[in-house]
Design a protein around this motif. Structure first.
Motif, PDB file in Angstrom:
ATOM      1  N   GLY A  27       0.788  -1.220   0.000  1.00 47.19           N
ATOM      2  CA  GLY A  27       0.000   0.000   0.000  1.00 47.19           C
ATOM      3  C   GLY A  27       0.820   1.270   0.000  1.00 47.19           C
ATOM      4  O   GLY A  27       0.264   2.369   0.055  1.00 47.19           O
ATOM      5  N   LYS A  28       2.159   1.133  -0.067  1.00 46.86           N
ATOM      6  CA  LYS A  28       3.030   2.319   0.017  1.00 46.86           C
ATOM      7  C   LYS A  28       4.117   2.298  -1.062  1.00 46.86           C
ATOM      8  O   LYS A  28       5.059   3.091  -0.995  1.00 46.86           O
ATOM      9  N   ARG A  29       4.034   1.419  -2.021  1.00 50.42           N
ATOM     10  CA  ARG A  29       5.165   1.211  -2.924  1.00 50.42           C
ATOM     11  C   ARG A  29       5.446   2.387  -3.854  1.00 50.42           C
ATOM     12  O   ARG A  29       6.500   2.437  -4.482  1.00 50.42           O
ATOM     13  N   PHE A  30       4.508   3.340  -3.974  1.00 52.49           N
ATOM     14  CA  PHE A  30       4.750   4.501  -4.821  1.00 52.49           C
ATOM     15  C   PHE A  30       5.253   5.709  -4.026  1.00 52.49           C
ATOM     16  O   PHE A  30       5.496   6.768  -4.595  1.00 52.49           O
ATOM     17  N   GLN A  31       5.401   5.542  -2.715  1.00 53.12           N
ATOM     18  CA  GLN A  31       5.961   6.630  -1.918  1.00 53.12           C
ATOM     19  C   GLN A  31       7.443   6.788  -2.242  1.00 53.12           C
ATOM     20  O   GLN A  31       8.147   5.813  -2.529  1.00 53.12           O
TER      21      GLN A  31
END
Length: 352
Positions: A27-31
């Protein structure tokens, strides 16, 4: 009681650290920080592995912010590489403690969660005349480090693993000031004893369950309470006997003194179930279940933020679907058909 040793080789195994990274980025891989870490993924993971092997690992500085919800809470976000370490530790440690938990504590446990807790609460509420609903005052900021370490050592004897656990606990950043006095304290005791865990940490979540596990067993096995539900620091006891619950509250408060915890004097109440009780964002009545207005307002704000994140390219369609499916599944536990139609039919996501 069985104590476990030789755990550290499993924790620092490269495959375990790689699995930890996969879990940490969910849920955070594009941060930005995750993308940067993944750009040199193998190098970063090998560096973490070597630091853990040499015991030169040092947690980084927390990023803190205040979450203004029903109440204002201090949230602490650890650096991403530290979150990978947290997952690596939890992959090995959590199953050991999981076996010691009672079946009616539902927070931060695989296969449990809010939905099962809500169903259990509803069943108990509709089959009981009274409930004693309690909230522990400032739970995460109050968790005592010395007591927590002692509880963990009842199950873990691997010294290397204890070194890592202590390192994470000791690196907890300063939480809001809590001044609670207990029998035997002098004037400086509440200041001298280190306490408080960062709410945002994965490790804090399972440590919070460990901290109250003995309390759960005390309620079920010694006080003989058959209808009991706990979700983090919110716990409820049900009975047809008003006097029994009155007397039980005193026993609960006496036990919590051993953990240097106190029940919230206002939020903890004993009343009849027919008047309805709030639990996990719903208000449960004998004949229906409604969403609390405060929770609905917060949910609408989260949906707007979700739309903003998608428009900015910070999340993808799969993340959107997962979030919406999760929230819809939560709403389905109440009488919310018309509400769901109203919300989801007008929901639009576009790239900006």
């Amino acid at each position: 009681m069985k104590r476990y040793g030789n755990l550290y080789p499993q924790i620092i195994d490269f495959d375990n650290i790689y699995l930890a990274a996969k879990k940490a980025q969910k849920g955070k891989r594009f941060q930005h920080n995750v993308l940067q870490f993944n750009y040199n993924l193998e190098t970063e993971l090998l560096k973490i592995q070597q630091e853990l092997k040499d015991q030169t690992y040092q947690p980084g500085t927390y990023r803190t912010f205040h979450l203004r919800d029903i109440k204002t809470r201090l949230i602490s976000a650890a650096p991403y590489r530290d979150r990978v370490v947290h997952h690596a530790l939890c992959n090995i440690i959590v199953p050991i403690f999981e076996r010691t938990f009672i079946s009616d504590t539902y927070a931060n446990r695989e296969g449990y969660g809010t939905h099962k807790a809500l169903r259990r609460f509803t069943d108990f509420a509709r089959s009981s005349r009274y409930l004693l609903q309690c909230d522990i005052k400032k739970y995460f900021p109050s968790i005592d480090h010395q007591i927590l370490k002692q509880l963990i050592r009842r199950k873990i004897k691997c010294q290397d693993t204890l070194w890592l656990i202590d390192k994470i606990i000791d690196n907890s950043n300063e939480q809001e000031t809590i001044i609670h006095y207990f029998p035997g304290d002098d004037l400086l005791t509440p200041i001298q004893r280190r306490h408080g865990l960062p709410i945002g940490n994965l490790t804090s979540q399972w440590m919070a369950n460990i901290y109250l596990s003995g309390f759960d067993h005390f309620i079920k096995e010694q006080l003989k309470v058959t209808k009991y539900v706990r979700y983090v620091d919110d716990f409820v006891l049900f009975s047809d006997d008003h006097l029994f619950l009155q007397e039980t509250r005193i026993n609960l408060e006496n036990y919590l003194v051993k953990l240097r915890l106190k029940i919230h004097p206002i939020k903890s109440q004993l009343f009849e179930t027919k008047y309805g009780a709030s639990f996990l964002g719903f208000r449960i009545f004998p004949d229906n279940i409604k969403v609390r207005n405060q929770n609905l307002t917060r949910a609408r704000k989260r949906l707007k933020q979700l739309q903003k994140n998608y428009a900015q390219g910070n999340i993808d369609v799969q993340d959107i679907k997962q979030s919406l499916n999760s929230w819809e599944a939560h709403l389905k536990h109440g009488d919310t058909w018309q509400l769901r139609q109203q919300i989801f039919k007008s929901l639009v996501f576009t790239r900006g």
